[in-house]
Design a protein around this motif. Sequence first.
Motif, PDB file in Angstrom:
ATOM      1  N   MET A  60     -19.495   6.381  -6.965  1.00 22.52           N
ATOM      2  CA  MET A  60     -18.740   8.218  -7.222  1.00 22.52           C
ATOM      3  C   MET A  60     -19.381   8.977  -8.889  1.00 22.52           C
ATOM      4  O   MET A  60     -19.182   9.615  -8.734  1.00 22.52           O
ATOM      5  CB  MET A  60     -17.396   8.092  -7.949  1.00 22.52           C
ATOM      6  CG  MET A  60     -16.680   7.401  -6.964  1.00 22.52           C
ATOM      7  SD  MET A  60     -16.639   9.052  -5.020  1.00 22.52           S
ATOM      8  CE  MET A  60     -15.837  10.135  -5.887  1.00 22.52           C
ATOM      9  N   ASP A  61     -20.576   7.731  -9.332  1.00 18.78           N
ATOM     10  CA  ASP A  61     -21.357   8.335 -10.188  1.00 18.78           C
ATOM     11  C   ASP A  61     -20.776   8.884 -11.532  1.00 18.78           C
ATOM     12  O   ASP A  61     -20.940  10.182 -11.933  1.00 18.78           O
ATOM     13  CB  ASP A  61     -22.233   9.871  -9.499  1.00 18.78           C
ATOM     14  CG  ASP A  61     -23.102   9.311  -9.328  1.00 18.78           C
ATOM     15  OD1 ASP A  61     -23.811   8.143  -8.892  1.00 18.78           O
ATOM     16  OD2 ASP A  61     -23.188  10.486  -8.093  1.00 18.78           O
ATOM     17  N   GLU A  62     -19.801   8.439 -12.013  1.00 15.11           N
ATOM     18  CA  GLU A  62     -18.744   8.057 -12.950  1.00 15.11           C
ATOM     19  C   GLU A  62     -19.629   7.709 -14.176  1.00 15.11           C
ATOM     20  O   GLU A  62     -20.063   7.277 -14.152  1.00 15.11           O
ATOM     21  CB  GLU A  62     -17.806   7.163 -13.187  1.00 15.11           C
ATOM     22  CG  GLU A  62     -17.112   6.873 -14.436  1.00 15.11           C
ATOM     23  CD  GLU A  62     -15.566   6.425 -14.018  1.00 15.11           C
ATOM     24  OE1 GLU A  62     -15.433   6.076 -15.562  1.00 15.11           O
ATOM     25  OE2 GLU A  62     -15.035   6.148 -13.052  1.00 15.11           O
ATOM     26  N   THR A  63     -19.462   8.846 -15.220  1.00 15.74           N
ATOM     27  CA  THR A  63     -20.451   9.081 -16.466  1.00 15.74           C
ATOM     28  C   THR A  63     -20.294   7.511 -17.410  1.00 15.74           C
ATOM     29  O   THR A  63     -19.014   7.460 -18.081  1.00 15.74           O
ATOM     30  CB  THR A  63     -20.882  10.438 -17.140  1.00 15.74           C
ATOM     31  OG1 THR A  63     -20.686  11.585 -16.621  1.00 15.74           O
ATOM     32  CG2 THR A  63     -21.316  10.231 -17.959  1.00 15.74           C
ATOM     33  N   ASP A  64     -21.430   6.587 -17.875  1.00 15.09           N
ATOM     34  CA  ASP A  64     -21.359   6.363 -18.516  1.00 15.09           C
ATOM     35  C   ASP A  64     -21.425   6.893 -19.848  1.00 15.09           C
ATOM     36  O   ASP A  64     -22.453   6.487 -20.472  1.00 15.09           O
ATOM     37  CB  ASP A  64     -22.083   5.103 -18.899  1.00 15.09           C
ATOM     38  CG  ASP A  64     -22.154   3.505 -19.329  1.00 15.09           C
ATOM     39  OD1 ASP A  64     -21.107   3.898 -20.495  1.00 15.09           O
ATOM     40  OD2 ASP A  64     -22.370   2.732 -19.129  1.00 15.09           O
ATOM     41  N   MET A  65     -20.244   6.945 -20.209  1.00 14.24           N
ATOM     42  CA  MET A  65     -20.069   7.439 -22.055  1.00 14.24           C
ATOM     43  C   MET A  65     -20.926   6.885 -23.135  1.00 14.24           C
ATOM     44  O   MET A  65     -21.664   7.754 -23.360  1.00 14.24           O
ATOM     45  CB  MET A  65     -19.062   7.981 -22.654  1.00 14.24           C
ATOM     46  CG  MET A  65     -18.275   8.670 -21.794  1.00 14.24           C
ATOM     47  SD  MET A  65     -19.157  10.311 -21.608  1.00 14.24           S
ATOM     48  CE  MET A  65     -18.192  11.745 -20.642  1.00 14.24           C
TER      49      MET A  65
END
Length: 329
Positions: free
Chosen positions: A203-208
């Motif tokens: 889901m292309d969750e951002t890796d902070m």
Amino acid sequence: MIKKEFKVILISLIVSFVLTGAKFGAYFVTHSVAILSDALESIINVVAGAFACYSIYLSSKPKDENHPYGHGKVEFFSIGFEGAMIFIAGCLILVKAISYFFSPHELHKVDSGIYIIAFTSVVNYVLGKYLVNQGKKIPSITLTGNGHHILTDAYSSIGLIVALLLIQFTGYTIIDPIASIIMAILILTKGYQLMRRSISGLMDETDMQVVDKIIALFSANRSPRMIDVHNMRVQQYGNNYHIDCHITMPYYLSLAETHDEISRLEKLVNEQLFSGEAEFFIHMDPCTPNGCEHCLVEACPVRQHPFERRIEWDRNNVLPNAKHNEATT
């Protein structure tokens, strides 16, 4: 690099296959439901290893017309598949352990089972550490995920050994299904974590953490002509990254000058942050008089307002789709 990754996962697959056979041998010797639980989880190691081999092969294929960002996302699918298999195994183990309370059975040669499980635990621990280290070095989320799974298997085997020792010294066979239930809960938790990691990647969750590293590198190598960076987005495709952002620069710069600035940033990120490939899509914004207050260009020929303060870059002003002067007014 891909050949090395494939070689490492192949070693994991072969070792897991041998250890699974050893654990089932221990179950047939002892008839322990807890050992059966451990053996069932090890089947997942073999299945996941086989799927990981295929995902590494597929992710190594170059970009094409149908897959312009490459095939790296299959690695997220791989760890999701592994997590789902682990979760199913946990459910089966839980059912088997609960059924023991309704139809208990006698245990045999518990000491032999302890020796076999102790051996498999040591081998799994060494293998898991090897996979995690190689996964970080290459880097490969498939190897790292597989390594963490095998380490979990090693830790659960240690708990199983403790339970078998208690049975050996106390004679309380009820410990067997109780230990199996505890193992099932731990396995279900690990399966959920892997599925969660898979979904976030797909889901292309951002890796902070990755975003913070990029921002820190940009800040450390900030050119005075880079007035601000905003609307940054980072997507991961296997070992590769795709980075979008907007950069505001003086409007009077030539196309060649702005291109040189962007090329410098791309080179820095690829050389210092990622061992894979980081692809950039950067949109250039021309400066406006509102940005003069924090523009670092000395003796700017078109400055309309005096410089007031330098704005440090962080998530709060780099991620939103707004220039710094818009975000702070």
